[in-house]
Design a protein around this motif. Structure first.
Motif, mmCIF file in Angstrom:
data_model
loop_
_atom_site.group_PDB
_atom_site.id
_atom_site.type_symbol
_atom_site.label_atom_id
_atom_site.label_comp_id
_atom_site.label_asym_id
_atom_site.label_seq_id
_atom_site.Cartn_x
_atom_site.Cartn_y
_atom_site.Cartn_z
ATOM 1 N N GLY A 10 0.855 -1.288 0.034
ATOM 2 C CA GLY A 10 -0.062 -0.016 0.031
ATOM 3 C C GLY A 10 0.885 1.456 -0.025
ATOM 4 O O GLY A 10 0.207 2.323 -0.023
ATOM 5 N N THR A 31 6.554 -9.502 -8.908
ATOM 6 C CA THR A 31 6.291 -10.858 -8.284
ATOM 7 C C THR A 31 4.998 -11.136 -8.069
ATOM 8 O O THR A 31 4.231 -11.984 -8.481
ATOM 9 C CB THR A 31 7.179 -11.306 -7.375
ATOM 10 O OG1 THR A 31 7.334 -10.283 -6.361
ATOM 11 C CG2 THR A 31 8.753 -11.705 -8.008
ATOM 12 N N GLY A 32 4.464 -10.166 -7.049
ATOM 13 C CA GLY A 32 2.949 -9.996 -6.956
ATOM 14 C C GLY A 32 2.333 -10.391 -8.113
ATOM 15 O O GLY A 32 1.170 -11.299 -8.074
ATOM 16 N N ARG A 36 -0.335 -13.511 -9.263
ATOM 17 C CA ARG A 36 -1.721 -13.375 -9.084
ATOM 18 C C ARG A 36 -1.798 -13.972 -10.718
ATOM 19 O O ARG A 36 -3.033 -14.779 -10.848
ATOM 20 C CB ARG A 36 -2.129 -12.393 -9.016
ATOM 21 C CG ARG A 36 -2.111 -11.800 -7.559
ATOM 22 C CD ARG A 36 -3.017 -10.494 -7.408
ATOM 23 N NE ARG A 36 -2.056 -9.285 -7.738
ATOM 24 C CZ ARG A 36 -1.217 -8.727 -6.741
ATOM 25 N NH1 ARG A 36 -0.901 -9.425 -5.746
ATOM 26 N NH2 ARG A 36 -0.281 -7.774 -7.377
ATOM 27 N N GLY A 56 -1.653 -14.091 3.085
ATOM 28 C CA GLY A 56 -0.648 -13.056 3.310
ATOM 29 C C GLY A 56 0.722 -13.377 3.750
ATOM 30 O O GLY A 56 1.547 -12.684 4.051
ATOM 31 N N LEU A 58 4.513 -15.333 2.908
ATOM 32 C CA LEU A 58 5.442 -15.470 1.775
ATOM 33 C C LEU A 58 5.558 -16.787 1.035
ATOM 34 O O LEU A 58 5.534 -17.857 1.745
ATOM 35 C CB LEU A 58 6.682 -14.848 1.990
ATOM 36 C CG LEU A 58 6.864 -13.452 2.439
ATOM 37 C CD1 LEU A 58 8.319 -13.262 2.760
ATOM 38 C CD2 LEU A 58 6.355 -12.532 1.554
ATOM 39 N N VAL A 59 5.467 -16.717 -0.515
ATOM 40 C CA VAL A 59 5.712 -17.883 -1.115
ATOM 41 C C VAL A 59 7.252 -18.334 -0.818
ATOM 42 O O VAL A 59 8.237 -17.523 -0.575
ATOM 43 C CB VAL A 59 5.408 -17.943 -2.455
ATOM 44 C CG1 VAL A 59 3.873 -17.248 -2.539
ATOM 45 C CG2 VAL A 59 6.352 -17.176 -3.436
ATOM 46 N N GLY A 85 8.237 -5.771 -5.296
ATOM 47 C CA GLY A 85 7.963 -7.003 -4.438
ATOM 48 C C GLY A 85 8.972 -7.941 -4.387
ATOM 49 O O GLY A 85 8.641 -9.032 -3.989
ATOM 50 N N ARG A 146 0.180 -9.282 6.077
ATOM 51 C CA ARG A 146 1.269 -8.568 5.503
ATOM 52 C C ARG A 146 2.328 -7.788 5.777
ATOM 53 O O ARG A 146 3.214 -7.632 5.664
ATOM 54 C CB ARG A 146 0.385 -8.074 3.975
ATOM 55 C CG ARG A 146 -0.156 -9.449 3.249
ATOM 56 C CD ARG A 146 -1.188 -9.201 2.282
ATOM 57 N NE ARG A 146 -0.808 -7.965 1.406
ATOM 58 C CZ ARG A 146 -1.733 -7.267 0.806
ATOM 59 N NH1 ARG A 146 -3.005 -7.332 1.074
ATOM 60 N NH2 ARG A 146 -1.188 -6.256 -0.050
HETATM 61 P P1 ADP Z 1 1.915 -6.286 -1.507
HETATM 62 O O1 ADP Z 1 3.006 -5.354 -2.062
HETATM 63 O O2 ADP Z 1 0.449 -5.413 -1.944
HETATM 64 O O3 ADP Z 1 1.819 -6.727 -0.328
HETATM 65 P P2 ADP Z 1 2.215 -7.966 -3.861
HETATM 66 O O4 ADP Z 1 1.497 -7.655 -4.937
HETATM 67 O O5 ADP Z 1 3.743 -7.489 -3.917
HETATM 68 O O6 ADP Z 1 1.514 -7.171 -2.679
HETATM 69 O O7 ADP Z 1 2.529 -9.430 -3.465
HETATM 70 C C1 ADP Z 1 1.279 -10.147 -2.697
HETATM 71 C C2 ADP Z 1 1.586 -11.472 -2.270
HETATM 72 O O8 ADP Z 1 2.498 -12.290 -2.981
HETATM 73 C C3 ADP Z 1 2.721 -11.421 -0.962
HETATM 74 O O9 ADP Z 1 1.522 -11.232 -0.033
HETATM 75 C C4 ADP Z 1 3.202 -12.781 -1.059
HETATM 76 O O10 ADP Z 1 2.429 -13.870 -0.712
HETATM 77 C C5 ADP Z 1 3.403 -13.052 -2.372
HETATM 78 N N1 ADP Z 1 4.681 -12.590 -3.118
HETATM 79 C C6 ADP Z 1 4.867 -11.416 -3.948
HETATM 80 N N2 ADP Z 1 6.190 -11.332 -4.070
HETATM 81 C C7 ADP Z 1 6.972 -12.182 -3.323
HETATM 82 C C8 ADP Z 1 8.211 -12.527 -3.152
HETATM 83 N N3 ADP Z 1 9.306 -11.870 -3.628
HETATM 84 N N4 ADP Z 1 8.475 -13.448 -2.170
HETATM 85 C C9 ADP Z 1 7.593 -14.385 -1.565
HETATM 86 N N5 ADP Z 1 6.150 -14.023 -1.770
HETATM 87 C C10 ADP Z 1 5.950 -12.929 -2.513
#
Ligand code: ADP
Length: 189
Positions: A10, A31-32, A36, A56, A58-59, A85, A146
């Motif tokens: 945000g 990466t998000g 998605r 919420g 991390l992968v 991200g 998150r």
């Molecule tokens: P935001 O910045 O709004 O939290 P993102 O769109 O960057 O959201 O990421 C959404 C979700 O995708 C994260 O909460 C996480 O689960 C996963 N994710 C994204 N990027 C990564 C990363 N580099 N490592 C691990 N998980 C990730």
């Protein structure tokens, strides 16, 4: 220009990335967004990460590192890129360092967009309400998680990259254009 955008959920990373794409003619690697898209397409990767993202959490590091490694090899990254991200953990940052070294590349800057948690919760919940709750992970409980994950695992990267003299911090609580102006000033200065 090879950049990392760092900041809590945000903080406006996506909004500012849009501006940087136009300004420098380089792609945003989010990466998000990639994860998605994999979920929407129901690929094996999407199935693997769906529940983790919904919570919420991390992968796994190796999953995102693999995605980014492949993406960096694509033609449109040859003049630079904006990482949005990623990296999100120290292990990811270390893996990125090795990747870039192997590819003979180095980072120009890490732009940290600073923002306080309560403002972010309000901002994201407003965005979710206006977009009809498009993101499953944009509800208050998951969002708080998150933010906690950011504080615990991602915020230490500011220090990691400060040690390398790469961090430019801007105040993400200002208006959109003001934040953009601060980023430009920081990158040119
Ligand atoms: P935001 O910045 O709004 O939290 P993102 O769109 O960057 O959201 O990421 C959404 C979700 O995708 C994260 O909460 C996480 O689960 C996963 N994710 C994204 N990027 C990564 C990363 N580099 N490592 C691990 N998980 C990730």
């Amino acid at each position: 220009m090879r950049l990392i955008l760092l900041g809590p959920p945000g903080a406006g990373k996506g909004t500012q990335a849009q501006f940087l794409i136009d300004e420098f003619g380089i792609p945003q690697l989010s990466t998000g967004d990639m994860l998605r898209a994999a979920i929407a397409a129901e690929t094996p990767l999407g199935l693997e990460v769906k529940d983790i993202i919904a919570r919420g959490d991390l992968v796994p590091d190796e999953t995102v590192v693999g995605i980014i490694s492949d993406r960096l090899d694509e033609e449109d990254c040859k003049n630079g890129f904006i990482l949005d991200g990623f990296p999100r953990t120290t292990a990811q940052a270390e893996a990125l360092e090795v990747l870039l070294e192997d590819k003979g590349l180095s980072l120009d800057a890490v732009v940290e967009i600073k923002a306080d948690a309560d403002t972010l919760v309000a901002r994201i919940l407003k965005r979710a309400a206006e977009s009809g709750g498009a993101r499953e992970d944009d509800n208050e409980e998951v969002l708080r998680n998150r933010l906690d994950v950011y504080e615990e695992l991602t915020a230490p990267l500011v220090e990691y990259y400060s040690g390398k003299g790469l961090v430019k911090s801007v105040d993400g609580m200002a208006g959109i254009e003001e934040v953009t102006a601060s980023i430009m000033k920081a990158l040119k200065g």
